[in-house]
Design a protein around this motif. Structure first.
Motif, mmCIF file in Angstrom:
data_model
loop_
_atom_site.group_PDB
_atom_site.id
_atom_site.type_symbol
_atom_site.label_atom_id
_atom_site.label_comp_id
_atom_site.label_asym_id
_atom_site.label_seq_id
_atom_site.Cartn_x
_atom_site.Cartn_y
_atom_site.Cartn_z
ATOM 1 N N PRO A 80 30.626 -60.585 -88.089
ATOM 2 C CA PRO A 80 31.749 -59.725 -87.752
ATOM 3 C C PRO A 80 31.330 -58.254 -87.732
ATOM 4 O O PRO A 80 30.445 -57.837 -88.462
ATOM 5 C CB PRO A 80 32.739 -59.971 -88.885
ATOM 6 C CG PRO A 80 31.870 -60.288 -90.066
ATOM 7 C CD PRO A 80 30.674 -61.014 -89.489
ATOM 8 N N ILE A 81 31.980 -57.495 -86.871
ATOM 9 C CA ILE A 81 31.685 -56.064 -86.752
ATOM 10 C C ILE A 81 32.812 -55.308 -87.452
ATOM 11 O O ILE A 81 33.739 -54.827 -86.821
ATOM 12 C CB ILE A 81 31.557 -55.636 -85.281
ATOM 13 C CG1 ILE A 81 30.534 -56.512 -84.569
ATOM 14 C CG2 ILE A 81 31.167 -54.169 -85.192
ATOM 15 C CD1 ILE A 81 30.497 -56.330 -83.074
ATOM 16 N N ASP A 82 32.726 -55.266 -88.761
ATOM 17 C CA ASP A 82 33.691 -54.537 -89.588
ATOM 18 C C ASP A 82 32.960 -53.371 -90.223
ATOM 19 O O ASP A 82 32.076 -53.572 -91.061
ATOM 20 C CB ASP A 82 34.276 -55.441 -90.683
ATOM 21 C CG ASP A 82 35.103 -56.579 -90.108
ATOM 22 O OD1 ASP A 82 35.782 -56.350 -89.095
ATOM 23 O OD2 ASP A 82 35.061 -57.691 -90.665
ATOM 24 N N ALA A 83 33.324 -52.167 -89.826
ATOM 25 C CA ALA A 83 32.640 -50.984 -90.345
ATOM 26 C C ALA A 83 32.936 -50.799 -91.827
ATOM 27 O O ALA A 83 34.091 -50.814 -92.236
ATOM 28 C CB ALA A 83 33.062 -49.752 -89.570
ATOM 29 N N GLU A 84 31.887 -50.641 -92.605
ATOM 30 C CA GLU A 84 32.040 -50.345 -94.032
ATOM 31 C C GLU A 84 32.622 -48.949 -94.212
ATOM 32 O O GLU A 84 33.400 -48.712 -95.117
ATOM 33 C CB GLU A 84 30.688 -50.420 -94.746
ATOM 34 C CG GLU A 84 30.127 -51.807 -94.884
ATOM 35 C CD GLU A 84 30.896 -52.653 -95.888
ATOM 36 O OE1 GLU A 84 31.353 -52.116 -96.919
ATOM 37 O OE2 GLU A 84 31.051 -53.858 -95.617
ATOM 38 N N PHE A 85 32.190 -48.015 -93.352
ATOM 39 C CA PHE A 85 32.684 -46.644 -93.428
ATOM 40 C C PHE A 85 32.349 -45.912 -92.144
ATOM 41 O O PHE A 85 31.554 -46.388 -91.327
ATOM 42 C CB PHE A 85 32.130 -45.900 -94.642
ATOM 43 C CG PHE A 85 30.620 -45.808 -94.704
ATOM 44 C CD1 PHE A 85 29.943 -44.770 -94.084
ATOM 45 C CD2 PHE A 85 29.878 -46.744 -95.412
ATOM 46 C CE1 PHE A 85 28.567 -44.660 -94.143
ATOM 47 C CE2 PHE A 85 28.500 -46.656 -95.487
ATOM 48 C CZ PHE A 85 27.834 -45.609 -94.848
ATOM 49 N N GLN A 86 32.960 -44.747 -91.961
ATOM 50 C CA GLN A 86 32.686 -43.847 -90.839
ATOM 51 C C GLN A 86 31.604 -42.869 -91.295
ATOM 52 O O GLN A 86 31.724 -42.264 -92.359
ATOM 53 C CB GLN A 86 33.957 -43.089 -90.449
ATOM 54 C CG GLN A 86 33.787 -42.084 -89.334
ATOM 55 C CD GLN A 86 33.622 -42.714 -87.965
ATOM 56 O OE1 GLN A 86 34.210 -43.746 -87.681
ATOM 57 N NE2 GLN A 86 32.791 -42.111 -87.136
ATOM 58 N N VAL A 87 30.563 -42.713 -90.488
ATOM 59 C CA VAL A 87 29.436 -41.851 -90.847
ATOM 60 C C VAL A 87 29.810 -40.384 -90.669
ATOM 61 O O VAL A 87 30.401 -39.992 -89.668
ATOM 62 C CB VAL A 87 28.199 -42.193 -89.990
ATOM 63 C CG1 VAL A 87 27.071 -41.196 -90.244
ATOM 64 C CG2 VAL A 87 27.734 -43.611 -90.272
#
Length: 171
Positions: A80-87
């Protein structure tokens, strides 16, 4: 929280969505671990450009350094492409001892949050060969978007755009 990958199996940039509405991600995977972080197109461009410069500088300073050629990775991002955080902030450094480039991607800080925590960090230590491979793929991903207008260089939507250099005529 710090997510560290030393010699990841895969380290790539990719997108989700149609040109003009794409979301950019960086993924790192090692064994059964996978992490995705979200970032801006300009950040992907900057990382790719800086990695190319760093590899060139390392080759100049140490002509005998070995660079293992890695095949181009043109596979889609892993699900899955679930972002851990925004860079937010990005750090790149050359580690002379390990002969690796250390890339640190820091979580974008929210001004409204006044927490004591430092936020999340993705740390990836990659070989020069993987850095070159990442840069080549990143440039291809960035350039796969909308074509720029030949007059004003603003990306053209499939429906065209109002070109400021052509007195706002639709191109």
């Amino acid at each position: 929280m710090r997510h560290t990958f030393n010699d990841p199996d895969r380290f790539v940039a990719g997108t989700v969505g149609e040109p003009g509405e794409r979301a950019f991600f960086i993924q790192a995977s090692q064994s059964n671990r996978l992490i995705s972080v979200a970032l801006e197109k300009a950040q992907v461009q900057a990382i790719a450009a800086r990695l190319e410069i760093m590899v060139s500088e390392v080759k100049k300073s140490d002509p005998l350094v070995s660079i293992l050629k890695i095949a181009n990775d043109d596979q889609p991002l892993q699900s899955p492409i679930d972002a851990e955080f925004q860079v937010g902030a990005i750090s790149l450094a050359w580690d002379e001892e390990t002969h690796r480039i250390c890339l640190e991607l820091y979580e974008l800080e929210d001004d409204e949050e006044e927490e004591e925590s430092d936020g999340e960090v993705l740390e990836v230590n990659i070989t020069l060969g993987l850095a070159i491979s990442f840069a080549h793929r990143s440039k291809a991903v960035v350039n796969a978007g909308r074509l720029p207008c030949p007059f004003c260089a603003i990306p053209i939507d499939p429906r065209g755009h109002l070109c400021p250099r052509a007195n706002s005529y639709r191109r």
